[in-house]
Design a protein around this motif. Structure first.
Motif, PDB file in Angstrom:
ATOM      1  N   VAL A  13       0.840  -1.207   0.000  1.00 57.12           N
ATOM      2  CA  VAL A  13       0.000   0.000   0.000  1.00 57.12           C
ATOM      3  C   VAL A  13       0.873   1.254   0.000  1.00 57.12           C
ATOM      4  O   VAL A  13       0.503   2.274  -0.585  1.00 57.12           O
ATOM      5  N   GLU A  14       2.034   1.163   0.598  1.00 57.60           N
ATOM      6  CA  GLU A  14       2.958   2.307   0.562  1.00 57.60           C
ATOM      7  C   GLU A  14       3.377   2.600  -0.885  1.00 57.60           C
ATOM      8  O   GLU A  14       3.352   3.747  -1.334  1.00 57.60           O
ATOM      9  N   ALA A  15       3.731   1.543  -1.610  1.00 59.84           N
ATOM     10  CA  ALA A  15       4.164   1.723  -3.001  1.00 59.84           C
ATOM     11  C   ALA A  15       3.040   2.317  -3.851  1.00 59.84           C
ATOM     12  O   ALA A  15       3.267   3.201  -4.684  1.00 59.84           O
ATOM     13  N   GLU A  16       1.826   1.840  -3.616  1.00 60.07           N
ATOM     14  CA  GLU A  16       0.675   2.355  -4.366  1.00 60.07           C
ATOM     15  C   GLU A  16       0.491   3.853  -4.091  1.00 60.07           C
ATOM     16  O   GLU A  16       0.256   4.645  -5.005  1.00 60.07           O
ATOM     17  N   HIS A  19       3.159   5.941  -5.781  1.00 64.95           N
ATOM     18  CA  HIS A  19       2.849   6.014  -7.215  1.00 64.95           C
ATOM     19  C   HIS A  19       1.827   7.124  -7.488  1.00 64.95           C
ATOM     20  O   HIS A  19       1.970   7.904  -8.437  1.00 64.95           O
TER      21      HIS A  19
END
Lengths: 303, 418
Positions: A13-16, A19
């Protein structure tokens, strides 16, 4: 060492979220990050730092100031933003009242919650912001569960829940006409527990009111409200001192505290994991107006 | 902990919302105040039981009409996994919402009413799941309580569904007999179906293997944003920020940048915490190269020996998402593919697919709301793409109406060429 090339749920969820921050910074001319000093916006600020590191945030931070803030939160806001080197824009509800843009509610239950919408929309117009990052999460509330990551607002700032743009994969449609804007919710897919676990993992500082402390409070509608200059007590209401903490940070006049002894992040996470009420149900008078209180306010342009 | 995203599809009468309500309720994800609100509303509406569907139907119009209109996202976790549910409406008029919810799913859950068998809607849901390349499909044969938990009824539906599914490309298909209303085989295996030897739905969701569904072979990094700090400390820093959508990148790897075709090496893969030894999907990172070459948003970093297709002409399946207009040959639209934006024109509509029978209507002249067809597109600039079946991120795109700015189509690339 062998690797399985897997990311944990929190890393995913951090990467999302990162982004989404980058996508907006790339495609919009004048984005802005809404910051309340609450735990969600604090996590948002950290995600934004991560998205653009080692550069500074490529957009300002805006606080919609009801004038009914917890002093601890204001102090925290200024210190944290100075550390990050972010530019702060304050949109003042008091100014909206002074300029006659809105009328202050009266009576003991008066709140500036709804007035914020006008202040917010005026500030968006004044600064010509075309994208506003908000820290709303879909697990918070049932109208928010239906919200897109890029939530389109027309020239009146209105949300039309029945006519939202389809949002597929991670391809976000940020096309708007002048005067319209997009509310962007990078932490849509985070849960309350994710937020706390992330704060712990990252060692992020949060305002002191999230931890258990002694406070002068009175009971209203099953919540502990803080005794302050911003509220008027009803005859039957009595101020007592209790050990409480806040699960959300909003306006002092409508944010309730919960009984708690949780003095550390570990203890808070234990409490959140075991709790049987939602954070907004337990602590927000603004959401209790009706079954669709949030949906109705959102349609008008609320956060 | 692993994260599993799954999409559910079903209509009012299949008991889909009840099933989700049941999953949330039995895993204790429903909070006291939510339950009380639902109980209050159920009573007001004169429902006999607490209507768990009200937990997911969040919009005023949905509660009034007793239907799910839009995708709702739900979250729950067990000690084994965290789950994100995209709860989508099942009726044909909401196909676009289902496509939306399914686009990011690892698994699709389709409900079938055991008394009705495989109806048109079930076939459509299975087809959409396969079209969107959701790797795992779970068919919940619901309302088993209404057929006295009979094995024969379950097997009949299963056989019928399998027969249809043979025509589709579904990698992993599982059937579970359930009663959403009573909770049979939802969280725990039910004593009412001793003949069923498989896992309960929740157990299946916890155990299904999803790690190998990602593409770790074809290295793909669409450049999203160029980071150039205007500070003394990082004066010469020039990093390419983006999300890895395929393969693995390591410092020292030889890479190629498209469209320029220049080659360079990965100098470092940076994150806020510092450099990492390798980056893989879906990590969001910032890549630096050893050579000072021109790279900007919309470019694609890949390997010289493993490049995506490059071209202005695409073959794709598209689902039309708007009622305001139709897709016809010569329609001009904006296209968003990875981080690249261009304009495109529909040069050919090859056929319209009947989502219920899979019949290809080659005489079709247009696609209307919720219709799916195969098209040829010509773009104003080259795109860097893979087949959707090989990579969902580099094989997907959306089309946007340049007048209304509405998202009007979802596309899945089948191949290159006119």
């Amino acid at each position: 060492m062998t690797t399985t090339y897997e990311l944990s749920d929190l890393d995913q969820v951090e990467a999302e979220s990162i982004h989404i921050f980058r996508e907006v910074a790339a495609e919009f001319e004048r984005p802005c990050l809404l910051f309340s000093g609450g735990k969600d916006s604090i996590v948002m600020l950290r995600l934004a730092e991560k998205a653009f590191s080692p550069a500074r945030l490529p957009f300002p931070v805006m606080h919609v100031d009801t004038g009914h803030n917890f002093p601890e939160v204001l102090e925290f806001r200024d210190r944290r933003l100075a550390e990050v080197g972010a530019r702060l824009v304050v949109a003042s509800v008091q100014r909206s009242i002074d300029e006659g843009r809105v009328t202050e509610e009266t009576g003991p239950r008066a709140s500036r919650n709804r007035l914020q919408t006008t202040t917010l929309l005026d500030a968006i117009g004044e600064h010509r912001f075309d994208a506003l990052f908000g820290g709303a999460r879909r697990d918070e509330e049932k109208a928010r569960a239906k919200e897109r990551v890029y939530s389109f607002r027309d020239e009146f700032g209105q949300w039309d829940p029945k006519n939202q743009r389809p949002e597929l994969w991670n391809l976000y449609n940020g096309r708007i006409l002048r005067g319209e804007h997009i509310r962007v919710f990078p932490i849509s897919n985070w849960t309350e527990l994710d937020i706390w676990e992330y704060i712990r993992r990252e060692g992020i500082e949060i305002p002191s009111i999230y931890f258990a402390h002694e406070r002068s409070v009175f009971e209203r509608d099953g919540m502990w409200l803080s005794d302050s200059d911003h509220v008027t007590l009803l005859d039957v209401e009595e101020v007592v001192t209790r050990r409480v903490r806040y699960r959300t940070v909003g306006d002092m006049s409508c944010t309730g505290a919960v009984d708690s002894t949780a003095a550390t992040l570990e203890e808070i996470i234990g409490e959140v994991a075991a709790t049987r009420t939602t954070e907004r149900g337990a602590t927000r008078a603004d959401d209790r107006v009706s079954e669709a209180a949030m949906e109705d306010r959102k349609k008008e342009g609320y956060f | 902990m692993e994260l599993l995203r799954f999409a559910t599809a079903g209509s009012v009468d299949d008991g889909k919302s009840t099933l989700i309500g049941r999953l949330l309720y039995d895993t204790k994800q429903i909070f006291q105040d939510q339950l009380e609100a639902v109980e209050r509303t159920s009573m007001q509406m004169g429902n006999e039981h607490t209507n768990l569907a009200l937990l997911t139907d969040g919009l005023r119009a949905e509660r009034e009409q007793g239907i799910t209109i839009d995708v709702a996202y739900r979250y729950f976790a067990t000690p084994k996994r965290k789950f994100i549910i995209a709860d989508t409406p099942g009726h044909i008029q909401y196909t676009r919402n289902m496509v939306t919810g399914a686009s990011t799913a690892d698994l699709a859950l389709v409900l079938v009413d055991v008394r009705n068998g495989v109806i048109e809607q079930s076939r459509r849901h299975a087809f959409l799941a396969s079209l969107l390349r959701i790797p795992h499909l779970v068919v919940c044969v619901n309302k088993m309580d209404l057929v006295d938990y009979g094995q024969e009824a379950f097997e009949e539906v299963k056989a019928e569904f399998r027969e249809f599914a043979m025509k589709l490309d579904i990698a992993d298909l599982t059937f579970i007999p359930v009663s959403a209303l009573h909770g049979d085989n939802v969280v725990d295996r039910s004593p009412n179906t001793p003949w069923y030897e498989g896992a309960s739905l929740l157990h299946h969701l916890e155990e299904v293997h999803i790690a190998s569904d990602r593409n770790l072979i074809d290295a793909r990094f669409p450049v999203q944003y160029v980071i150039r700090p205007q500070s003394d400390e990082h004066h010469d820093y020039r990093g390419y920020a983006g999300t890895i959508v395929g393969g693995v990148f390591k410092p020292g790897d030889e890479v190629m940048v498209l469209p320029s075709g220049f080659t360079s090496k990965v100098a470092s893969v940076d994150t806020y915490e510092g450099s990492v030894d390798e980056a893989f999907p879906p990590m969001a990172v910032t890549m630096r190269l050893t050579d000072d070459i021109d790279v900007s948003r919309g470019d694609m970093i890949c390997r010289p020996g493993n490049q995506p297709m490059v071209g202005q002409d695409l073959q794709a399946m598209v689902c039309w998402l708007t009622e305001a207009s139709k897709l016809t040959p010569r329609t001009k639209l904006a296209i968003k593919h990875t981080t690249r934006a261009a304009r495109t024109m529909v040069t050919d509509l090859q056929y319209r697919l009947d989502v219920n029978t899979l019949h290809r209507d080659e005489s079709a002249e247009a696609l209307s709301l919720n219709e799916i067809g195969r098209v040829t597109l010509r773009c104003t600039q080259p795109l860097f793409f893979d087949e959707y079946r090989r990579n969902r991120a580099t094989g997907s795109f959306v089309l946007v109406d340049e007048t209304t700015n509405a998202t009007v189509a979802a596309g899945m690339i089948v191949g290159a060429g006119a």
